[in-house]
Each structure stands twice: as structure tokens, then as C-alpha cells.
Design a protein around this motif. Structure first.
Motif, PDB file in Angstrom:
ATOM      1  N   TYR B 191       6.146  41.054 -54.294  1.00 53.62           N
ATOM      2  CA  TYR B 191       7.282  41.417 -53.662  1.00 53.62           C
ATOM      3  C   TYR B 191       7.949  42.698 -53.532  1.00 53.62           C
ATOM      4  CZ  TYR B 191      11.661  41.194 -50.937  1.00 53.62           C
ATOM      5  OH  TYR B 191      12.821  41.380 -50.261  1.00 53.62           O
ATOM      6  N   ASP B 192       8.165  43.231 -54.804  1.00 53.26           N
ATOM      7  CA  ASP B 192       8.749  44.861 -54.853  1.00 53.26           C
ATOM      8  C   ASP B 192       7.832  45.604 -54.109  1.00 53.26           C
ATOM      9  OD1 ASP B 192      11.036  43.791 -56.229  1.00 53.26           O
ATOM     10  OD2 ASP B 192       9.606  43.315 -57.994  1.00 53.26           O
ATOM     11  N   GLU B 193       6.762  45.638 -54.223  1.00 52.35           N
ATOM     12  CA  GLU B 193       5.661  46.549 -53.411  1.00 52.35           C
ATOM     13  C   GLU B 193       5.878  46.452 -51.979  1.00 52.35           C
ATOM     14  OE1 GLU B 193       3.677  44.988 -56.361  1.00 52.35           O
ATOM     15  OE2 GLU B 193       4.663  46.729 -57.232  1.00 52.35           O
ATOM     16  N   VAL B 194       5.783  45.114 -51.516  1.00 56.52           N
ATOM     17  CA  VAL B 194       5.993  44.746 -50.057  1.00 56.52           C
ATOM     18  C   VAL B 194       7.347  45.357 -49.413  1.00 56.52           C
ATOM     19  CG1 VAL B 194       6.307  43.217 -48.552  1.00 56.52           C
ATOM     20  CG2 VAL B 194       4.606  42.746 -50.263  1.00 56.52           C
ATOM     21  N   ASN B 195       8.424  45.303 -50.314  1.00 60.06           N
ATOM     22  CA  ASN B 195       9.710  45.682 -50.137  1.00 60.06           C
ATOM     23  C   ASN B 195       9.660  47.094 -50.208  1.00 60.06           C
ATOM     24  OD1 ASN B 195      12.449  45.155 -49.419  1.00 60.06           O
ATOM     25  ND2 ASN B 195      13.182  45.574 -51.246  1.00 60.06           N
ATOM     26  N   ARG B 196       8.988  47.886 -50.866  1.00 60.69           N
ATOM     27  CA  ARG B 196       8.844  49.270 -50.697  1.00 60.69           C
ATOM     28  C   ARG B 196       8.219  49.880 -49.513  1.00 60.69           C
ATOM     29  NH1 ARG B 196       8.682  49.840 -56.295  1.00 60.69           N
ATOM     30  NH2 ARG B 196       6.267  49.365 -56.268  1.00 60.69           N
ATOM     31  N   CYS B 198       7.829  48.352 -46.700  1.00 64.90           N
ATOM     32  CA  CYS B 198       8.786  47.946 -45.548  1.00 64.90           C
ATOM     33  C   CYS B 198       9.854  48.795 -45.261  1.00 64.90           C
ATOM     34  CB  CYS B 198       9.266  46.672 -45.332  1.00 64.90           C
ATOM     35  SG  CYS B 198       7.804  45.310 -45.248  1.00 64.90           S
ATOM     36  N   THR B 199      10.541  49.549 -46.493  1.00 61.62           N
ATOM     37  CA  THR B 199      11.443  50.331 -46.311  1.00 61.62           C
ATOM     38  C   THR B 199      10.798  51.700 -45.823  1.00 61.62           C
ATOM     39  OG1 THR B 199      12.319  49.547 -48.280  1.00 61.62           O
ATOM     40  CG2 THR B 199      13.157  52.035 -47.902  1.00 61.62           C
ATOM     41  N   GLU B 200       9.522  52.126 -46.178  1.00 60.12           N
ATOM     42  CA  GLU B 200       8.954  53.420 -45.656  1.00 60.12           C
ATOM     43  C   GLU B 200       8.510  53.133 -44.100  1.00 60.12           C
ATOM     44  OE1 GLU B 200       5.563  54.218 -48.203  1.00 60.12           O
ATOM     45  OE2 GLU B 200       4.949  55.944 -46.971  1.00 60.12           O
ATOM     46  N   ILE B 201       8.335  51.725 -43.588  1.00 58.38           N
ATOM     47  CA  ILE B 201       8.005  51.643 -42.169  1.00 58.38           C
ATOM     48  C   ILE B 201       9.284  51.819 -41.468  1.00 58.38           C
ATOM     49  CG2 ILE B 201       7.047  49.985 -40.568  1.00 58.38           C
ATOM     50  CD1 ILE B 201       5.368  48.938 -42.960  1.00 58.38           C
ATOM     51  N   SER B 202      10.305  51.211 -41.956  1.00 59.04           N
ATOM     52  CA  SER B 202      11.465  51.163 -41.122  1.00 59.04           C
ATOM     53  C   SER B 202      12.280  52.424 -40.844  1.00 59.04           C
ATOM     54  CB  SER B 202      12.671  50.348 -41.987  1.00 59.04           C
ATOM     55  OG  SER B 202      13.111  51.067 -43.047  1.00 59.04           O
ATOM     56  N   ALA B 203      11.599  53.724 -41.809  1.00 56.35           N
ATOM     57  CA  ALA B 203      12.060  55.026 -41.423  1.00 56.35           C
ATOM     58  C   ALA B 203      11.246  55.452 -40.330  1.00 56.35           C
ATOM     59  CB  ALA B 203      12.105  55.488 -42.767  1.00 56.35           C
ATOM     60  N   GLU B 204      10.149  55.054 -40.015  1.00 59.13           N
ATOM     61  CA  GLU B 204       9.236  55.526 -39.103  1.00 59.13           C
ATOM     62  C   GLU B 204       8.925  54.817 -37.816  1.00 59.13           C
ATOM     63  OE1 GLU B 204       7.373  58.329 -39.683  1.00 59.13           O
ATOM     64  OE2 GLU B 204       8.336  58.739 -41.663  1.00 59.13           O
ATOM     65  N   ARG B 205       9.676  53.555 -37.664  1.00 58.43           N
ATOM     66  CA  ARG B 205       9.320  52.823 -36.465  1.00 58.43           C
ATOM     67  C   ARG B 205      10.916  52.435 -36.112  1.00 58.43           C
ATOM     68  NH1 ARG B 205       5.197  54.577 -36.833  1.00 58.43           N
ATOM     69  NH2 ARG B 205       3.292  53.866 -37.112  1.00 58.43           N
ATOM     70  N   GLU B 206      11.109  52.036 -34.753  1.00 55.65           N
ATOM     71  CA  GLU B 206      12.394  51.528 -34.355  1.00 55.65           C
ATOM     72  C   GLU B 206      12.373  50.290 -34.264  1.00 55.65           C
ATOM     73  OE1 GLU B 206      15.143  52.955 -33.540  1.00 55.65           O
ATOM     74  OE2 GLU B 206      14.452  55.027 -33.053  1.00 55.65           O
ATOM     75  N   TRP B 207      12.179  49.681 -35.538  1.00 55.20           N
ATOM     76  CA  TRP B 207      12.081  48.159 -35.612  1.00 55.20           C
ATOM     77  C   TRP B 207      13.444  47.505 -36.458  1.00 55.20           C
ATOM     78  CZ3 TRP B 207       6.587  47.201 -37.608  1.00 55.20           C
ATOM     79  CH2 TRP B 207       5.494  47.650 -36.742  1.00 55.20           C
ATOM     80  N   ALA B 208      13.718  46.296 -35.850  1.00 56.76           N
ATOM     81  CA  ALA B 208      14.837  45.619 -36.851  1.00 56.76           C
ATOM     82  C   ALA B 208      14.282  44.936 -37.717  1.00 56.76           C
ATOM     83  CB  ALA B 208      15.588  44.976 -35.885  1.00 56.76           C
ATOM     84  N   PHE B 209      14.293  45.595 -39.180  1.00 55.36           N
ATOM     85  CA  PHE B 209      13.876  44.956 -40.494  1.00 55.36           C
ATOM     86  C   PHE B 209      15.195  44.259 -40.851  1.00 55.36           C
ATOM     87  CE2 PHE B 209      10.215  47.563 -40.599  1.00 55.36           C
ATOM     88  CZ  PHE B 209       9.195  46.914 -41.236  1.00 55.36           C
ATOM     89  N   VAL B 210      14.996  42.818 -40.735  1.00 49.57           N
ATOM     90  CA  VAL B 210      16.145  42.102 -41.056  1.00 49.57           C
ATOM     91  C   VAL B 210      16.769  42.175 -42.281  1.00 49.57           C
ATOM     92  CG1 VAL B 210      15.595  40.291 -39.300  1.00 49.57           C
ATOM     93  CG2 VAL B 210      14.955  39.860 -41.626  1.00 49.57           C
ATOM     94  N   ASN B 211      15.962  42.430 -43.389  1.00 51.51           N
ATOM     95  CA  ASN B 211      16.620  42.438 -44.540  1.00 51.51           C
ATOM     96  C   ASN B 211      16.621  43.990 -45.142  1.00 51.51           C
ATOM     97  OD1 ASN B 211      13.643  42.260 -44.995  1.00 51.51           O
ATOM     98  ND2 ASN B 211      13.734  41.210 -46.816  1.00 51.51           N
ATOM     99  N   ILE B 212      16.340  44.920 -44.224  1.00 55.40           N
ATOM    100  CA  ILE B 212      16.330  46.219 -44.749  1.00 55.40           C
ATOM    101  C   ILE B 212      17.410  47.017 -43.794  1.00 55.40           C
ATOM    102  CG2 ILE B 212      15.047  48.515 -45.077  1.00 55.40           C
ATOM    103  CD1 ILE B 212      12.608  46.756 -45.587  1.00 55.40           C
ATOM    104  N   ASN B 213      17.257  47.700 -42.711  1.00 54.98           N
ATOM    105  CA  ASN B 213      18.059  48.298 -41.928  1.00 54.98           C
ATOM    106  C   ASN B 213      19.125  47.449 -41.170  1.00 54.98           C
ATOM    107  OD1 ASN B 213      15.779  47.466 -40.361  1.00 54.98           O
ATOM    108  ND2 ASN B 213      16.065  49.035 -38.823  1.00 54.98           N
ATOM    109  N   LEU B 214      18.797  46.232 -41.070  1.00 59.07           N
ATOM    110  CA  LEU B 214      19.749  45.201 -40.490  1.00 59.07           C
ATOM    111  C   LEU B 214      20.471  44.364 -41.591  1.00 59.07           C
ATOM    112  CD1 LEU B 214      20.466  44.437 -37.575  1.00 59.07           C
ATOM    113  CD2 LEU B 214      18.369  45.906 -37.884  1.00 59.07           C
ATOM    114  N   ARG B 215      20.341  44.773 -42.969  1.00 60.23           N
ATOM    115  CA  ARG B 215      20.578  43.989 -44.003  1.00 60.23           C
ATOM    116  C   ARG B 215      22.336  43.860 -44.022  1.00 60.23           C
ATOM    117  NH1 ARG B 215      18.256  42.138 -48.381  1.00 60.23           N
ATOM    118  NH2 ARG B 215      19.468  41.527 -50.144  1.00 60.23           N
ATOM    119  N   PRO B 216      22.801  44.845 -43.714  1.00 58.27           N
ATOM    120  CA  PRO B 216      24.620  44.761 -43.707  1.00 58.27           C
ATOM    121  C   PRO B 216      24.803  43.262 -42.925  1.00 58.27           C
ATOM    122  CG  PRO B 216      24.204  46.794 -43.474  1.00 58.27           C
ATOM    123  CD  PRO B 216      22.868  46.357 -43.338  1.00 58.27           C
TER     124      PRO B 216
END
Lengths: 426, 426
Positions: B191-196, B198-216
Motif C-alpha cells: 500500500y505504501d508504494e501505491v500511495n506514493r 498516486c501522490t505523484e499522479i495527483s500532481a500531474e492530473r486534474e483528478w479527485a483522489f479522494v484520500n490524497i488531494n481531497l483528504r481534508p
């Protein structure tokens, strides 16, 4: 309480409210009889009493064949001791309706019950009555969902539990039965053999077989689905219901529930058209409906919809009557249509159903394509069980891509699938 | 609405309510901030507004970080479009309490949610906010339950969905994701690799990653569990909660929910003691608690409780603070204790939980055996997921007997198991 006695559906002979299911005079099936005038109060008072009840099916205790009555002010009696079933979501499915060219479709999702099928409703009533009658052992013949429900409710109530199943049942359903500490007995044969053996055992043991000697109580539990649908629609009847048929009990009791409330004035208007749904691999009722017959010819089931795989449906003739009297029909669908029905429901509503729900969804799609549904109709689709219990039906229907944990690998994956979203990249 | 801005938990810097999760000044985590005085009304009015809301978690919309507000009179806005989560049963578990020598134990069964885990709550809030912010793609990094929830809510809302999972995930959870039409990407790694990634993808795509950029927004959804528990206990606080810890977010937000309502006067009395539960195979928070440390040392997960297998818990320090400040603790249990926990819960309550619920049940049993729980306490045990999703944990824990379809074969079976019920035969 409104329940008064058991009565033969054929010759109307009356019996006391004990553990019996066959008329001694004519061998017809027994059913619970009610005198709703005992409830007292006008429509407004009846509605307020229901609305003030617990958030589970025991809010309808007045209309069920247990004598304890509804839970007291502490809510402890039937609702909080044991495993509360019912009050499952009724969800407006606009994306599904749009896909089918319909205006108003609602999904009643009974997979939200404690063991994820509508069987929790019928077992709740049978188990409550079994306790009232002093039984110490709960038992059943099952195609799977009932096994899960009996084992779970038995555990919650501290009753010893025996569950008899066909030996070829899905492993998911066996594991989700044994975990409760039930004695699981796998019988070499299909459901019809299991049922025959249980009938024999029920004559020799003082056990509560929920769907044999407790059947008149058990069957009434299905009415709570009708009560909930009507209450969730704001005390209104739908125009049409699409319902799975195995023994035919759920299908006919759903209509009985609507009718009881209509007679009491709790609901107004026409009874809904009742559409029955079967798999072509086990379609005794659909076949008889198509052939214009009044009784069903037994079939040997061969379908992935195992929870509907009853080749000799006990309530077949009553189901045929209802389909014709209500202006509905009974249709059947292929194995491929069942799989497509599961995917259609999941992809438009977010609800993952077992094969039985694939059957009802596929029949709804067929009715819509055939033009049988008027655009003005309000349709309720019944989903009676959970997709996690029949995962085999989904295996191989979609692709999973394995990639290395790098952004480059992810970009290569995107390029391969030509994801439309890639065009929106910064 | 009561939500006002995002705020850094470390330096208190403020940000607008958009899709961000890290403080630009100090790299601390962002959290939603509320001004509840905006709600108006006294305690009685607040309670009546909640009670008049829909039978799902959107009855608590006033306390969540979406700006649309609660559903209108038609109930259509957030509750009936999409997949309604929440309002899961709180069941008094007298048989479990008795077995453990306790007086009052309640089980909060969040497996009753649409995709059968508490993740439906957090995804509901994140998906609603993603729509408000105009995103067209919903995505997540997941250990399984979140994948199911994101895929289902995405389908219900008609959003394109990407789900990234560790490649060794249980097949059950993969099938119950792909069925919704989500793009399932299996990443080689934990999971820790998957999370890393996704964090990278979230910086490159205008997507709503529920538990990364939407985490708050996502994280606040867990508070609805606290609100429901209190409302279901008759607007009272429990004395103790036993809660699983993965990232530590659920554990800390549960306490935040109780505290918010206490500050508003909706609840009175002491905050409950908060007991965290981890598997020994992934116990960074329990280890730090035992060692008296303020931060967690990362671990490499190795446990059947995969939904708790986060080796670097983001909210670890906050969880340690809470355990100490509330008079609770964080304990861990062995793989064997997890299996026993699953069986104990199933056999005393009829609730079949996944491995994470085995962890919380086993920790409750451990606390009881250790004498940490006062007989007068009202304890709430959190069950956050469904046993059908982790069937491997149950396989081989009980015996199924295969018999021929005859009464003689059944009698022989009874004789073999020395069933006590056989003595009650006629």
C-alpha cells in the motif's frame, strides 16, 4: 395483536398458532390469518405508530404473526436483542432509468440486511415465533442465503442451529454459515432433495425448521418489503414491481402486503402490476405463464442463479394467478443476460447484486425494450441479495492491469487504454 | 454552512476550500475548519433538524465540509442521488458482553453500508465535494475497501473512476471493484508504494483522489460514525470506544465528532476513553504507545488484516496523543487472536466481520481479560467491514459434513457429533 389463527389456503380450515404447515383435512398449505380491526385507531394513528417504531422491520410488528407485540418503550424486545433486519434503502435510480428509456425507477436494495439478503426478514419472524413456542433448535433447508440468515439469527439469539444445504453450494455461502457456529450438513443432491430430507427430519425432531413447520410465520416476513416500499414512497403504491421468483412466496406475499395496507386505508389506488423474474435454467413459473397453464411443470435447475434454483415452486399456482390478475407477467432470462444485468445495475447505481438481482435487472431491461412499461410508470426493482456471495458470476468480465510502481508505467497504461481523461492532463 | 476554510494542523495557516492537502508554508496536513455558530438555533432546534433529515449520513450535513447544504424537502440533493451511506445499526450485544464478563457492550456494524465498510462514509463526502469542485474523475489508492467504495460511488454519480491497489490484494475485493466499471490498476508493491504513486499522479492530473488531494474533506466523513453512535444511544456519549487504527484517521476523527457535539451542547459529560486496535503484524502505533514514544517507527506490514496494513500511519502522532489524553490505549493482537475475534463476534451476535473487526473484537476481549474495563462502563465496539470480503480468514475453522439424502444418513451424522439436541428427539 392482529394475528388470530392459521388457515388452510384451499379449504379454509382453521388451526391454532402452533408449528404446523399442512392442512390435516385437505393437505393444503396453511397461512397466517389476521383481524386488523383489533389494531384500533384510524389511518393517521396507525401511521404514527409505525413511524414511532424502531428503524427496522419490527416497526411493522402489528402486521406480523408473532404474539409478543411490538417492542416496548425501551425498544429492547424484538428490535435490539437479536439481529435487526429491514429498513433497507429504496434508491431512486435515474442513471439506470435513463439507460433503459424509463422515467422513474427505484431500487429496493435488500442486500443491506444483516446477512445481505431478504431472507433476514423471513428468518426474523420465524425465529421470533420459534422462541415464543419454546423451541431450542433453529434449522432450515437452504440454497445459501437462508443458511447464512438462519445461522446468524440463531447465533444472535443463542439457539442451536442446523443448516442443510446442497453439497455443490458456493464456498462463499458455506463459509458465511459455518462461521456462526452452525452445524452445516451438505446433502448429496439439489435443493429439492435437501428439502425432502428436512421435511422428514421435521417430523422426527422437535426443531423449528423455519421454512417447513414454521413456514406460515416465515412467509409473512416478506410483507415487510411491501410495507417499507410504500412507506419510503411517502405512503404511496408503485405502479409496477419486478420481483424474483424461486418458490413464489416473496412474489405473492409482496402483493399481500400491499393489499393488506390498501384494505386498511393506509394506501390508496390500484395494486401494482407484478412482474416475476426467473432464470431460463430454472423457469417453471415463466414457462407455465407463457403456455397459459395454471400449474407449473417441475424442472431440473441448471443456472448460475442458485438462490432461485427451485424446480418445484410451492407457490407456483398462486404466482401465476397474481401475474395474470395484476396485469403483470413472468419472464425468464439467459445466463448471459443475468451477467449483463449484474453489470448494468453496478455501473449505473453502484449496487453490486448476486445473480438473483441480475435476473430481476435483466427482466426489467427486457420489459423496457419490449415497450411493456408506460413512460409515466413508477417502477420498483427488487434486489434481494449481495454480489459478494456469487463472485463467480463476475470473474472474467473485466480486465485488471498490473504495472510497476512508477509514473512512467502509469502513463504507458493510460496510453494503452486511450483513456479519455488523459486528454485532460495538464 | 458551518465549514469555513482549510487550516494547517501544525502552523494554523488558512486556505480556501479547494483540492489541496499540504500546507505550503510548513508542509503540515490540512484539515477542514468550522464555525458552528453559523448554524443558529439552540440544542433542541439542532436535534430536531437532524431528526427530520434523511435516514442516512446526510442528516449530519451541517457538520460536514460540503457547501451544498443538506438535501431539500424533496430529499433529492445528496441523499437520493448517489449511494446513501450511514445510519448503520448499533446493536446491544448482551451475549458478547456476558461472554467477556462485561455489563453493556454495543456493536456499531458499519458493514451494513452500501459497499460494506465505513469507507462509504468518507467517500460520500469526498465525492460530493469533488462534484462541487467540478472534477470529472474520481480516484484512490486503496487496500481494498476504499477501492470498492470509490468504484461504487463513482458509478452511482456517473463519474469516471480509477482505482490503484496493491497487486497482491484479495480477489474478492478486486472483483467487487471491477464490476462497477472502474479502471483497476494493480501496482507491484504494498500500500505504501501505491500511495506514493498516486501522490505523484495527483500532481500531474486534474483528478479527485479522494484520500490524497481531497483528504481534508474525506477525513471528516468519519465523524458521522460518532454522531450516529451518540444519536442512537439517545444523545449520550459512550464511556469507551474500541476502534481499528490503519492511518489513524478514523480513530482521531471519531473523537473529533464527539468533541464537536459536546462543544455545541448536543452532548454532555466526559469524552469516551479511546482504545485503538492494531494487528501485531502491522502495529506501528501500538508499538509507539507501549514504548512511550510520540512518533511511530514505520513497519513493513505482514498480517491477514490487510485493510489495516499501513506501515506509515499519517495520523500516528495524533492517535498517540488521543490514546493518552482520553485515558485509553493502543493494543495489538496476533493473527490467531484475529481469527478468534471473528468467530467470537459471529457466534455471539450474528455479525460476520472482516479481519479488521476481528482485530477490534480481540482487543476488546484482551481489555476485558486484563480488567481494564469497569463493570459500569458502556462500551462501543466498532466493526468497520464485512466478513465476505476476507473469507480466507475463515476457511478451515469449522467442519462441514457431507451426507447422503436419507434420514438414516442424518441420524448417523447426529450420532457422530453427539449433538445434545438428539436427546430431545421424540
Amino acid at each position: 395483536m392482529a394475528v388470530t389463527h392459521l388457515q388452510c389456503r384451499a379449504c379454509k380450515a382453521q388451526y391454532e398458532l402452533d408449528a404446523r404447515y399442512v392442512c390435516e383435512r385437505c393437505f393444503g398449505p396453511l397461512e397466517a390469518a389476521f383481524d386488523h380491526s383489533r389494531l384500533g385507531g384510524d389511518v393517521g394513528e396507525l401511521r404514527r405508530r409505525i413511524q414511532g417504531g424502531p428503524q427496522n422491520m419490527w416497526r411493522y410488528a402489528d402486521f406480523l404473526p408473532t404474539v409478543e407485540g411490538p417492542p416496548g418503550p425501551s425498544g429492547r424486545l424484538a428490535s435490539r436483542v437479536g439481529l435487526p433486519a429491514g429498513c433497507t434503502p429504496l434508491i431512486r435510480a435515474d442513471r439506470l432509468a435513463q439507460r433503459l428509456g424509463l422515467r422513474e425507477v427505484w431500487v429496493k436494495n435488500d442486500a443491506a440486511n444483516p446477512t445481505h439478503s431478504f431472507k433476514d426478514r423471513v428468518v426474523s419472524v420465524a425465529a421470533a415465533r420459534a422462541r415464543e413456542l419454546g423451541f431450542g433448535v433453529l434449522a432450515c433447508a437452504s440454497t445459501g442465503n437462508l443458511a447464512n440468515a438462519v445461522a446468524a439469527h440463531g447465533a444472535a439469539l443463542g439457539l442451536e442451529t442446523y443448516v442443510l444445504i446442497p453439497a455443490d453450494l458456493e464456498e462463499q455461502k458455506i463459509l458465511a454459515t459455518g462461521v456462526y457456529g452452525a452445524r452445516v450438513v451438505a446433502v448429496q443432491g439439489g435443493y429439492d432433495e435437501v428439502n425432502r430430507l428436512c421435511t422428514e427430519i421435521s417430523a422426527e425432531r422437535e426443531w423449528a425448521f423455519v421454512n417447513i413447520n414454521l413456514r406460515p410465520y416465515y412467509a409473512e416476513g416478506s410483507k415487510t418489503l411491501a410495507f417499507e416500499i410504500a412507506e419510503q414512497l411517502g405512503w404511496e403504491l408503485p405502479d409496477r414491481c419486478v420481483v424474483p421468483i424461486a418458490s413464489g412466496s416473496l412474489y405473492t406475499k409482496l402483493a399481500k402486503g400491499f393489499e393488506e395496507w390498501r384494505q386498511l386505508g393506509l394506501l390508496e389506488g390500484e395494486l401494482p402490476r407484478m412482474n416475476g423474474a426467473q432464470a431460463q435454467g430454472c423457469a417453471p413459473v415463466a414457462n407455465a405463464f407463457a403456455a397459459g397453464q395454471e400449474v407449473c411443470r417441475p424442472v431440473k435447475p441448471d443456472t448460475i442463479a442458485k438462490s432461485l434454483a427451485i424446480g418445484t415452486p410451492a407457490d407456483g399456482p398462486y404466482a401465476l394467478d397474481l401475474a395474470r390478475a395484476s396485469g403483470g407477467a413472468v419472464d425468464s432470462v439467459t445466463e448471459e443476460e443475468i451477467r449483463e444485468g449484474i453489470a448494468l445495475l453496478a455501473q449505473t447505481t453502484g449496487i453490486f447484486t448476486e445473480t438473483a438481482g441480475g435476473v430481476t435487472t435483466a427482466v426489467l431491461a427486457k420489459l423496457a425494450a419490449r415497450g411493456d412499461i408506460d413512460p409515466s410508470e413508477r417502477v420498483v426493482l427488487l434486489i434481494t441479495g449481495e454480489g459478494l456471495k456469487t463472485l463467480d458470476a463476475v470473474r472474467g468480465t473485466f480486465e485488471t492491469t498490473v504495472i510497476e510502481p512508477s509514473f512512467e508505467a502509469f502513463e504507458a497504461f493510460e496510453a494503452r487504454v486511450h483513456a479519455p481523461a488523459a486528454a485532460r492532463a495538464r
